[in-house]
Design a protein around this motif. Structure first.
Motif, PDB file in Angstrom:
ATOM      1  N   TYR A  76    -116.321  50.989  -4.009  1.00 46.62           N
ATOM      2  CA  TYR A  76    -115.286  50.482  -3.323  1.00 46.62           C
ATOM      3  C   TYR A  76    -115.853  49.642  -2.062  1.00 46.62           C
ATOM      4  CZ  TYR A  76    -111.056  49.757  -0.849  1.00 46.62           C
ATOM      5  OH  TYR A  76    -109.640  48.973  -0.005  1.00 46.62           O
ATOM      6  N   TRP A  82    -107.194  53.625  -0.731  1.00 42.93           N
ATOM      7  CA  TRP A  82    -107.521  52.831   0.258  1.00 42.93           C
ATOM      8  C   TRP A  82    -107.088  51.448   0.111  1.00 42.93           C
ATOM      9  CZ3 TRP A  82    -110.483  53.876   4.690  1.00 42.93           C
ATOM     10  CH2 TRP A  82    -110.949  55.271   4.772  1.00 42.93           C
ATOM     11  N   THR A  89    -112.958  57.261  -2.927  1.00 37.23           N
ATOM     12  CA  THR A  89    -111.871  56.717  -3.185  1.00 37.23           C
ATOM     13  C   THR A  89    -111.234  57.065  -4.536  1.00 37.23           C
ATOM     14  OG1 THR A  89    -112.793  54.670  -4.391  1.00 37.23           O
ATOM     15  CG2 THR A  89    -112.117  54.305  -2.017  1.00 37.23           C
TER      16      THR A  89
END
Ligand code: IFM
Length: 402
Positions: A20, A31, A114
């Protein structure tokens, strides 16, 4: 003049990233969803590494690094519960092949902070079913990536479980942004840690069933706790060493082939000394890496430094930072800690999580990109890369193994 220290033959020299933080355009994880709601800074295109990975691996090769740690984005691979995306697996196959073609050993992190939105809706790591979902995802990835030309040997199930639990459930500033009153927060936090332990252990069994030769571990963000002679401080440091650094590792003792150590922080209770600081205001304390390494002796496992790095936009401190930490790593090796690799955080400037020490609390676009951890500078408008001088200093170390 610098002193020279030889590292053991076959030592892995590399750098690390996470999906991410570098890939860009991930829309279906927690997120990204929270960023759309204005709760955390957005990662947007990040470094566009999803498209530029071959160029980035050329840079790694040009810097004489022989290993690279990166992560798989769970939400890409399993966008809906139980439905896996073959096209995304194919992408990561290409990533692995690209590393192998350049003679770079991959260290694959299966989960780095994430989460897919569907998993969060089911309770995330608070849910008793988390080990089932998590280990099923790990098994799928390992079965599908653990074959063919790019086949990785090193697998990291969970990145920094204690940081995830602390920041999400005690501090409450990271996802899932859970802020409860004490002691409710503590109970939730302990439940999450317990479920992550069970999740790792379940994944370990499934990955080993795919190939018993695979080497599996977690990365743990251990803090160097020290104290003055004051007995209260001494007991506090001892308690935190156990609670923060060892509780998780002890519970997975029989189910880890190596330990991945991430080192960033120290705390000496009763110490008023001022230390040199990074751009994030974090103390620079290289001896701490020796302290946390010596604490790992009891496990009798190989250790890889899977992260160690500094936010230093001007690149004034990074080269010395690396050398000073390596000095203490070498001291630990001489004192019989089996350290087999060092991965600098990070290869690239990238999206950084919202620490309260960030200079601004306004979550506009620049915030997540203000701390500059990269050996390689990234221009986030043009996506151009520029190798920093410290990366060339690190290259000399990688080339000479010393
Ligand atoms: O960027 C993070 C990484 O994701 C986990 N370890 C610490 C790094 C710097 O904060």
């Amino acid at each position: 003049m610098d002193q020279e220290f030889k590292f053991p033959a076959g030592f892995y020299w590399g750098s690390a990233t996470s999906a991410y933080q570098v890939e860009g355009e991930v829309e279906n994880n927690d997120w990204a969803e929270a960023a759309r709601q204005g709760k955390v800074p957005p990662a947007g295109r990040a470094c566009d590494h999803y498209n530029l990975y071959e160029k980035d691996f050329d840079i790694i090769k040009s810097l004489s690094q022989n290993a690279h740690r990166f992560s798989i984005e769970w939400a890409r691979v399993e966008p809906e519960e139980g439905k896996f995306d073959e096209a995304e697996i194919e992408h990561y196959r290409k990533v692995l092949r690209a590393l192998r073609e350049r003679g770079i050993e991959p260290f694959v992190t299966l989960w780095h902070f994430t989460l897919p939105i569907w998993f969060v809706r089911k309770g995330g790591f608070e849910s008793k079913k988390a080990p089932f979902y998590f280990s099923r995802y790990c098994e799928y990835v390992v079965k599908n990536l653990g074959q063919g030309s790019g086949i990785p040997k090193f697998w990291i199930t969970i990145n920094e479980p204690m940081v995830f639990a602390n920041m999400g459930y005690l501090d409450g500033n990271w996802l899932p942004l859970k802020k409860w009153y004490y002691p409710l927060s503590l109970f939730r936090y302990l439940g999450v840690v317990k479920n992550m332990i069970t999740s790792h252990n379940a994944a370990y069994v499934k990955i080993k069933a795919v190939n018993p030769a695979f080497q599996i571990g977690i990365t743990t963000d251990n803090i160097s706790f020290e104290s003055s002679a004051n007995p209260f401080n001494y007991l506090l440091a001892k308690f935190l060493i156990w609670f923060q650094n060892h509780r998780f590792l002890r519970k997975i003792y029989g189910r880890q082939d190596f330990i991945g150590l991430n080192y960033y922080f120290h705390k000496k209770f009763g110490d008023k000394k001022q230390y040199e600081k990074s751009d994030l205001g974090w103390d620079i304390y290289p001896k701490g890496i020796y302290n946390v390494l010596m604490e790992l002796k009891r496990y009798h496992k190989p250790v890889y430094i899977t992260e160690n790095g500094i936010a230093d936009a001007k690149d004034m401190k990074r080269a010395k930072f690396i050398k000073d930490h390596l000095y203490w790593i070498k001291r630990a090796i001489d004192d019989k800690i089996d350290v087999r690799g060092y991965f600098h955080w990070s290869l690239l400037d990238n999206f950084e999580w919202p620490w309260s020490s960030l200079p601004s609390s306004n979550f506009g676009l620049p915030d997540g990109f203000r701390p500059r951890f990269g050996l390689v500078e990234v221009d986030f408008k043009t996506m151009e890369r520029r190798i920093r001088p410290s990366a060339y200093e690190y290259k000399k170390i990688c080339e000479t193994n010393s």
